[in-house]
Scaffold this motif. Structure first.
Motif, short mmCIF file in Angstrom:
data_model
loop_
_atom_site.label_atom_id
_atom_site.label_comp_id
_atom_site.label_asym_id
_atom_site.label_seq_id
_atom_site.Cartn_x
_atom_site.Cartn_y
_atom_site.Cartn_z
N ILE A 171 13.94 81.66 25.89
CA ILE A 171 12.60 81.13 25.64
C ILE A 171 12.41 79.77 26.61
N MET A 172 13.23 78.70 26.30
CA MET A 172 12.99 77.52 26.99
C MET A 172 12.99 77.48 28.40
N VAL A 228 -0.65 81.19 30.83
CA VAL A 228 0.76 81.20 30.94
C VAL A 228 1.51 81.20 29.48
N ASN A 229 0.72 80.44 28.43
CA ASN A 229 1.38 80.43 27.13
C ASN A 229 1.17 81.66 26.53
N HIS A 230 0.33 82.46 26.79
CA HIS A 230 0.25 83.74 26.27
C HIS A 230 1.25 84.66 26.43
N ILE A 231 1.57 84.75 28.07
CA ILE A 231 2.71 85.21 28.52
C ILE A 231 3.92 84.90 27.80
N ILE A 284 6.60 87.28 25.55
CA ILE A 284 8.09 87.45 25.94
C ILE A 284 8.91 87.02 24.57
N ALA A 285 8.57 85.97 24.08
CA ALA A 285 9.20 85.34 22.82
C ALA A 285 9.25 86.35 21.73
N VAL A 286 8.08 86.93 21.51
CA VAL A 286 7.94 87.85 20.44
C VAL A 286 9.06 89.11 20.84
#
Length: 465
Positions: free
Chosen positions: A30-31, A159-162, A166-168
């Motif tokens: 994620i990072m 970008v944060n939404h994408i 991906i994180a979910v």
């Protein structure tokens, strides 16, 4: 309960390792993804601001910055969807493409870097909405002098939404991995705890006296070796139980024989003619011999019991082994004559006194020589030799008697073992001999060939102290 505890600990250990691994990997992913998207976004905005700066330097630098703002303001945001700000060298906002005028001196890492002549970027948070913003600033120069700063400000919400999506997805995959590996962990732990449960059940059955039970081995691993050992132990216990029962039957028979003779002669003497002195003397002699025989058997059994319980102790002292051997020769030479045997003794000259329990060594010699006399026919040879070699006292008893069958030889020193020949006694003599020799830190070896003879060697280390 023990197996459940082991199983739970194993599954728990597996899950802890798996969860920690998944957590570390997903955090790293994620990072890395966040960094990747942020860097791409930053590079895109930097490329856009570079196009605007190059266009300004090429076509608009001949006029002042304030004039260009008044006449050609739209040219600054034509190549980008970001919010465009023009800032003076003193840090005051001159223009904002969406009319979001900020009074006073503007601050930011990107602005400070642009004032120094480089392209700078920073991530800030909108004080009103809490939204994350990417800010990229670049100096606007004329003839090498910085006239102002052009700043692009764009939202990172997309970008944060994408990244969030991906994180979910990664977290969902992580849960699936944990679930699958958890099921596999249970299966793996079962392959270990099931044999352990079998071992426990087998041990309980043995404890209850069910020595015929066996465990089937399914794998050639450490647990499989444990199962083999447990099955072997059960075989040995069953074998020892059989030998013990045979031993008890044999001892009972041997005790009954002298008791029958004693009782018979006592009855004869009580009911017979007491005037016949010769008959009385014969009866008393038989009673005496059978009593001695009975006493020797009881003494041997007591010694055997002490050895089994580990209560036997040695009374060591420095012993003249030459004198001990002379005593044994005198004691047994008459028996050798009666049995018409050639009894030979050979002792190394002048052996120094040795730290031994003399009575126990005499017991060993008596048992070994008694066996040789018992199993050697008339005109046979029984040899006793003693010597020291390589810091060991070596005692050898050799005969040319009937020997020991090959299948019995490895077991003749086992507790309760009795040979198949008619002359075999209760099966504890050689066992006692071995125990006595081992208490002296020595070794007893038996070599024999059936119908050709037997050789017994005793090695006892000599204490130099």
């Amino acid at each position: 309960m023990l197996n459940n505890g082991i199983k739970q600990r194993m599954i728990g250990s597996y899950l802890i390792i798996i969860v920690m691994t998944v957590f570390v990997l997903e955090t790293f992913l994620i990072m890395s993804i966040s960094r990747y998207y942020y860097i791409n976004m930053e590079n895109m905005v930097k490329n856009q601001i570079k196009v605007s700066v190059d266009f300004y330097n090429s076509y608009l630098s001949s006029s002042s910055l304030k004039k260009n703002i008044m006449d050609n303001a739209d040219i600054f945001w034509k190549n980008t969807s970001a919010e465009v700000q023009i800032i003076s060298p003193s840090g005051k906002m001159l223009m904002d493409s969406i009319g979001n005028y900020i009074p006073g001196t503007m601050e930011g890492d990107d602005i400070d870097k642009a004032l120094k002549g480089d392209v700078g970027s920073s991530i800030e948070t909108d004080k009103n909405t809490g939204e994350k913003l990417l800010c990229v600033s670049s100096p606007l120069k004329t003839s090498g002098n910085t006239e102002g700063i052009i700043r692009f400000v764009t939202s990172l919400s997309g970008v944060n939404h994408i990244i969030k999506k991906i994180a979910v997805m990664l977290i969902l995959i992580g849960f699936i991995v944990i679930l699958i590996t958890g099921i596999i962990s249970i299966a793996i732990s079962n392959t270990i705890t099931k044999p352990i449960r079998q071992v426990t059940d087998m041990a309980n059955k043995i404890a209850k006296g069910r020595f015929n039970e066996r465990v089937k081995k399914e794998r050639d691993d450490e647990i499989g070796t444990l199962l083999d050992t447990l099955n072997f132990m059960a075989d040995k216990i069953l074998q020892n139980e059989k030998l013990k029962n045979e031993f008890i039957a044999s001892v009972s028979h041997e005790l009954r024989t002298p008791l029958t003779s004693i009782k018979g002669w006592a009855t004869t003497m009580r009911t017979g003619n007491l005037d016949d002195k010769e008959e009385i003397m014969d009866g008393l002699e038989i009673i005496e011999k059978e009593s001695d025989r009975l006493a020797n058997m009881v003494e041997e059994l007591l010694d055997f019991s002490k050895f089994i319980s580990g209560k036997i102790t040695l009374n060591r002292d420095y012993v003249d082994i030459n004198g001990t051997i002379k005593y044994m020769y005198k004691q047994l030479s008459l028996r050798a004559k009666r049995q018409k045997l050639h009894f030979k003794v050979q002792v190394q000259y002048s052996i120094s006194p040795i730290l031994l329990d003399e009575n126990r060594i005499k017991q060993v010699l008596t048992n070994l020589l008694d066996n040789s006399f018992k199993f050697t026919p008339q005109d046979g040879i029984v040899e006793l030799s003693v010597k020291t070699e390589y810091n060991n006292l070596i005692i050898t008893v050799k005969d040319n008697g009937i020997g020991i069958p090959k299948d019995e030889l490895p077991r003749v020193t086992e507790k309760f073992f009795k040979g198949k020949t008619d002359k075999s006694s209760n099966g504890i003599g050689l066992s006692i001999c071995r125990e006595i020799v081992e208490l002296h830190n020595g070794k007893l070896y038996i070599n024999s060939e059936y119908k050709k003879g037997t050789e017994v060697k005793v090695f006892i280390p000599i204490d130099d102290d």
